[in-house]
Design a protein around this motif. Structure first.
Motif, PDB file in Angstrom:
ATOM      1  N   ASN A  18      73.537  30.295 -17.376  1.00  0.00           N
ATOM      2  CA  ASN A  18      72.764  29.263 -17.761  1.00  0.00           C
ATOM      3  C   ASN A  18      73.232  28.004 -18.175  1.00  0.00           C
ATOM      4  OD1 ASN A  18      70.690  28.189 -19.813  1.00  0.00           O
ATOM      5  ND2 ASN A  18      69.547  29.796 -19.049  1.00  0.00           N
ATOM      6  N   ASP A  19      72.337  26.855 -17.527  1.00  0.00           N
ATOM      7  CA  ASP A  19      72.967  25.727 -17.857  1.00  0.00           C
ATOM      8  C   ASP A  19      72.983  25.164 -19.252  1.00  0.00           C
ATOM      9  OD1 ASP A  19      70.167  25.355 -17.325  1.00  0.00           O
ATOM     10  OD2 ASP A  19      70.156  23.294 -17.490  1.00  0.00           O
ATOM     11  N   SER A  20      71.938  25.686 -19.908  1.00  0.00           N
ATOM     12  CA  SER A  20      71.611  25.279 -21.352  1.00  0.00           C
ATOM     13  C   SER A  20      72.215  26.008 -22.213  1.00  0.00           C
ATOM     14  CB  SER A  20      70.024  25.211 -21.312  1.00  0.00           C
ATOM     15  OG  SER A  20      69.924  24.588 -22.913  1.00  0.00           O
ATOM     16  N   THR A  21      72.147  27.347 -22.150  1.00  0.00           N
ATOM     17  CA  THR A  21      72.550  28.284 -23.087  1.00  0.00           C
ATOM     18  C   THR A  21      73.761  29.363 -22.836  1.00  0.00           C
ATOM     19  OG1 THR A  21      70.988  29.764 -22.691  1.00  0.00           O
ATOM     20  CG2 THR A  21      70.583  28.450 -24.514  1.00  0.00           C
ATOM     21  N   ASN A  78      65.952  29.191 -24.592  1.00  0.00           N
ATOM     22  CA  ASN A  78      66.444  27.657 -24.945  1.00  0.00           C
ATOM     23  C   ASN A  78      65.631  27.208 -26.191  1.00  0.00           C
ATOM     24  OD1 ASN A  78      67.964  27.503 -22.577  1.00  0.00           O
ATOM     25  ND2 ASN A  78      66.507  26.058 -21.448  1.00  0.00           N
ATOM     26  N   GLN A  90      80.740  16.456 -19.924  1.00  0.00           N
ATOM     27  CA  GLN A  90      79.683  15.545 -20.704  1.00  0.00           C
ATOM     28  C   GLN A  90      78.270  15.987 -20.362  1.00  0.00           C
ATOM     29  OE1 GLN A  90      79.930  13.613 -23.383  1.00  0.00           O
ATOM     30  NE2 GLN A  90      82.118  14.319 -23.440  1.00  0.00           N
ATOM     31  N   SER A  91      78.121  16.650 -19.364  1.00  0.00           N
ATOM     32  CA  SER A  91      76.749  17.023 -18.516  1.00  0.00           C
ATOM     33  C   SER A  91      76.715  18.669 -18.537  1.00  0.00           C
ATOM     34  CB  SER A  91      76.406  16.626 -17.274  1.00  0.00           C
ATOM     35  OG  SER A  91      77.364  16.843 -16.736  1.00  0.00           O
ATOM     36  N   THR A  92      75.996  19.405 -18.020  1.00  0.00           N
ATOM     37  CA  THR A  92      75.770  20.828 -17.490  1.00  0.00           C
ATOM     38  C   THR A  92      75.653  20.962 -16.176  1.00  0.00           C
ATOM     39  OG1 THR A  92      73.359  20.760 -17.667  1.00  0.00           O
ATOM     40  CG2 THR A  92      74.612  21.338 -20.058  1.00  0.00           C
ATOM     41  N   TYR A 134      64.550  29.002 -13.838  1.00  0.00           N
ATOM     42  CA  TYR A 134      64.293  29.567 -15.123  1.00  0.00           C
ATOM     43  C   TYR A 134      62.881  30.643 -15.068  1.00  0.00           C
ATOM     44  CZ  TYR A 134      67.146  26.681 -18.001  1.00  0.00           C
ATOM     45  OH  TYR A 134      68.024  25.730 -18.664  1.00  0.00           O
ATOM     46  N   PRO A 164      73.987  23.224 -13.138  1.00  0.00           N
ATOM     47  CA  PRO A 164      73.169  24.393 -13.080  1.00  0.00           C
ATOM     48  C   PRO A 164      73.458  25.057 -11.803  1.00  0.00           C
ATOM     49  CG  PRO A 164      72.393  22.076 -12.263  1.00  0.00           C
ATOM     50  CD  PRO A 164      73.841  21.922 -12.565  1.00  0.00           C
ATOM     51  N   LEU A 179      72.886  28.032 -10.999  1.00  0.00           N
ATOM     52  CA  LEU A 179      71.895  28.839  -9.781  1.00  0.00           C
ATOM     53  C   LEU A 179      71.032  27.785  -9.421  1.00  0.00           C
ATOM     54  CD1 LEU A 179      71.250  31.717 -12.323  1.00  0.00           C
ATOM     55  CD2 LEU A 179      72.816  31.476 -10.529  1.00  0.00           C
ATOM     56  N   VAL A 180      71.223  26.356  -9.209  1.00  0.00           N
ATOM     57  CA  VAL A 180      70.250  25.518  -8.526  1.00  0.00           C
ATOM     58  C   VAL A 180      71.082  24.876  -7.487  1.00  0.00           C
ATOM     59  CG1 VAL A 180      68.945  23.548  -8.918  1.00  0.00           C
ATOM     60  CG2 VAL A 180      68.720  25.321 -10.548  1.00  0.00           C
ATOM     61  N   PRO A 224      73.287  16.508 -22.828  1.00  0.00           N
ATOM     62  CA  PRO A 224      72.843  18.057 -22.381  1.00  0.00           C
ATOM     63  C   PRO A 224      72.533  18.912 -23.515  1.00  0.00           C
ATOM     64  CG  PRO A 224      75.258  17.778 -22.553  1.00  0.00           C
ATOM     65  CD  PRO A 224      74.562  16.489 -22.834  1.00  0.00           C
TER      66      PRO A 224
END
Lengths: 442, 313
Positions: B144-147, A268, B161-163, A260, B165, B167-168, A194
């Motif tokens: 946010n899954d990434s940041t 990002n 180990q993963s994220t 997004y 999401p 909001l999904v 990730p």
């Protein structure tokens, strides 16, 4: 009868030329020409738009007119406000910000042909002027132009380990993708979820509709046919949507992509989490600024890859200015718009990374950045400007665009998250769009 | 007349009110009636009328195009509408109950504080001072899954180990919206219930302690019944007010992905303004008003029952 002498004739010719220059430029109007007049305007608001408005006092000084900004809202709020104005029939202003992709919804704006000198209109790119028309009427003057290009993370591309691994795996040199086959290949190659992803795309609202539409055209497809019937559920449409679905299911984009929009993509990429980012010119300075981006100094910008139809995804649009049909002094409004879209005015926004709609300003700002040895911005502006001239196309400029987009994006999302197959999602969306167009023709 | 006056002093309720004495209060209230008519009744009637037309904002002349019940029938035949309807009721039910539990907890804790209660009350009210738009952006960025900070914490503190999401995913998307709404609005419950706790008569509580009740019994059988009217008032206010969640939903998911978080308000907003179908949007709006009215009636019935239970005190 006395004939004028040569010096008199020269002075006269000079005066005529000067006057013509004043009329043609529309900027340097005769002093206080509009003294006592108050021009009521509605302008789009937001950080990136405000710099231009700092020049308004200069126009007021030149013309003697006053500008009353009666509204200064975001695009979406302004859209609602304009629709409410139309509903109430209360149009008490002369100039409003507009947008090429949404302008078909606002029947309150007049045709601008004849209001502006040809020399002024010639400064804009012809494709942009065409995109500013609705049913043959020039209803707006473009203020800037938005089109996508490909940002990439140079550290990922210049990493010797990546270069060697890519070369070994694909037998090719690692370089920014020139077509979508390479794009997909590289997106999957770079992904180390990730922490790092190959690419990303917007997954909701008009952002995903437009991104899908853009690639659909690049792949040789159509959104609507000549009779405005849905044509996006064609095999090319399914192939296009499958590209998004494939990347999402392969994990080559972040899992949160369906939620997004542009700010998420920007954050990002600036956080150094993504290798390839197809995005707008407004992000160029954000990505290369050390205070806002981890990738500052390591960002590359190249034209968007070619689609299967040998076209680039050139979904484009322009913020613009329009004049209302009810305006009592359209010549004053025209002077104001000419001023705000003059070369000098456009340079103010261009220095901040906006792509000017005038070709002379596009060239001038590239030169200015080159002179300052800002290679990144000079290249970025050049790439985006070239794309705007060569590849740009707008969504269908019809009143129902918003509605069509709202019918499409939830179905595109359903395909992404696996609730429907691509074909089913597009067929369902096509049914909704058919109903919309049928309602419109009733 | 004289006898009437004499009688009236003895039995005020039987006073035959003169025409003039009726007219004066009425005249005094007239501006208020007029204001309410202009501000509330007229727009309501207008929107009700437009719900029977094909009114489009960008085609004002369509306001005269009467189409009877077509908008309502179209809404009732629309699966997306019913899905949004059910989700809205679910959203309301979960959000209100969570806000009640958390608000009551905060109010009870604050009521026990003897020093610095004012400062704590002010701090407690911070979330409701934020505009829902801002809250929507805050939660969107945090989740946010990434940041986002939540995923970052899960990865660094718990070794994920993963994220996720938030909001999904099917369940977490609506849960995230509810979390944002609850964070924003729980202080409303807390403030109202704290006011109720402060107004509580001390005698019954002290009497229950003398009688040997445990703190839990005192709360269950003395404090809570006294608080019930306040709880129902808070419930009523919030059930009407929870439409504010429109902004939060609009920013965080806009009803997506794939309609998983679509509520009646987001649907109405999109149809009314983006699509310009104001007539159709008003028809859906009236159905959502019906939901609010039903919630309000329910809470008012409960309020009256609670007041009766408490007696004249």
């Amino acid at each position: 009868m006395r004939y004028p002498t040569l010096p008199t004739m020269l002075r006269l010719a000079a005066s005529v030329l000067a006057l013509a220059g004043i009329v043609a430029s529309g900027v340097a109007r005769a002093d206080n020409e509009y003294k006592g007049y108050t021009l009521r305007v509605k302008l789009i608001g937001g950080v990136q738009y405000e710099a231009l408005y700092t020049r308004i006092p200069l126009w007021e000084q030149q013309t003697g007119a006053k500008v009353e900004i009666i509204s200064r809202k975001s695009h979406f709020e302004l859209d609602r406000e304009l629709k409410q104005d139309i509903a109430s029939g209360h149009i008490d202003y002369c100039v409003s910000s507009n947008h090429t992709n949404f302008s078909a919804q606002y029947p309150i704006f007049r045709d601008l042909k004849g209001l502006f000198p040809a020399s002024y209109l010639a400064a804009f790119s012809p494709s942009l002027m065409k995109a500013s028309e609705i049913n043959g009427h020039l209803v707006q003057i473009p203020r800037s132009v938005d089109i996508e290009a490909l940002y990439y993370d140079k550290t990922a591309y210049e990493d010797p380990a990546n270069q060697a691994a890519y070369s070994k795996q694909f037998g090719e040199t690692l370089a920014p993708p020139k077509n979508y086959t390479e794009f997909t290949q590289q997106a999957k190659f770079f992904t180390k979820a990730p922490n790092f992803y190959g690419t990303q795309f917007p997954g909701k609202d008009e952002a995903i509709t437009g991104t899908f539409y853009s690639l659909l055209i690049a792949n040789g497809g159509q959104l609507l046919d000549a009779k405005n019937r849905p044509a996006f559920n064609s095999p090319i449409g399914v192939k296009t949507l499958n590209w998004f679905v494939d990347l999402y299911r392969a994990g080559a984009v972040p899992k949160g992509v369906p939620s997004y929009v542009w700010d998420d993509l920007g954050n990002n990429f600036a956080a150094g989490k993504v290798a390839l980012d197809l995005d707008w010119p407004g992000f160029a300075s954000f990505y290369n600024e050390p205070k806002t981006s981890k990738l500052a100094g390591n960002v590359g910008v190249v034209p968007a890859p070619l689609g299967a139809g040998n076209k680039r995804p050139g979904w484009s649009g322009s913020h613009s200015f329009s004049i209302t049909k009810t305006c009592d002094r359209p010549e004053v409004a025209a002077s104001f718009i000419e001023f705000l879209t003059s070369r000098d005015s456009q340079m103010v926004e261009a220095r901040l990374g906006t792509i000017p709609s005038r070709t002379d300003a596009q060239q001038a700002v590239v030169k200015e950045f080159q002179d300052k040895h800002d290679v990144f911005m000079a290249n970025a502006i050049n790439v985006f400007s070239t794309a705007a001239r060569q590849d740009a196309f707008t969504p269908p400029r019809i009143q129902q665009w918003d509605e069509i987009s709202n019918a499409l994006w939830p179905e595109l999302q359903k395909a992404l998250i696996g609730d429907k197959s691509s074909q089913q999602a597009l067929d369902d969306a096509a049914k909704k769009v058919s109903d919309i167009m049928q309602d419109a023709s009733d | 007349m004289r006898s009437n006056l004499r009688d009236s002093s003895a039995v005020p309720a039987l006073v035959p009110v003169s025409h003039e004495s009726v007219a004066l209060p009425f005249k005094l209230l007239l501006p208020a009636f007029f204001s309410v008519a202009i501000v509330v009744v007229l727009p309501l009637l207008f929107s009700l009328y437009t719900s029977f037309t094909s009114y489009r904002l960008i085609e004002p002349e369509t306001i005269w195009h009467f189409i009877g019940l077509r908008n309502y029938l179209r809404a009732f035949a629309n699966e997306d509408f019913w899905a949004a309807f059910g989700r809205t009721v679910l959203f309301l039910t979960i959000a209100l109950n969570l806000e009640l539990v958390l608000g009551l907890g905060i109010a009870l804790l604050l009521n026990e504080v003897t020093k610095g209660q004012r400062i704590l009350r002010t701090i407690m009210m911070f979330p409701m001072m934020f505009s829902p738009v801002l809250v929507g952006f805050q939660f969107k960025f945090m989740l946010n899954d990434s940041t986002g900070v939540i995923n970052h914490l899960l990865q660094t503190l718990f070794g994920l180990q993963s994220t996720i999401p938030f909001l999904v995913n099917a369940n977490s998307a609506l849960a995230s919206l509810i979390a944002a709404e609850v964070w924003n609005s729980t202080p409303v419950f807390a403030v109202i219930l704290l006011a109720g706790l402060m107004a509580l008569p001390k005698d019954p509580i002290e009497a229950s302690k003398v009688d040997g009740c445990t703190p839990l019994q005192t709360f269950r059988y003395v404090t809570l019944p006294y608080l019930m009217p306040f709880i129902y008032i808070a419930m009523t206010i919030r059930s009407l007010d929870v439409g504010r969640a429109y902004d939060i939903v609009r920013i965080m998911t806009n009803g997506g992905p794939g309609g998983r978080t679509e509520l009646l308000w987001t649907m109405v907003g999109r149809i009314a303004y983006d699509d310009s179908h104001m007539g159709y949007a008003n028809a859906i709006g009236y159905v959502s008003v019906l939901v609010s009215v039903l919630f309000t009636l329910y809470f008012f019935r409960k309020l009256n029952a609670a007041r009766k239970h408490m007696g004249p005190a």
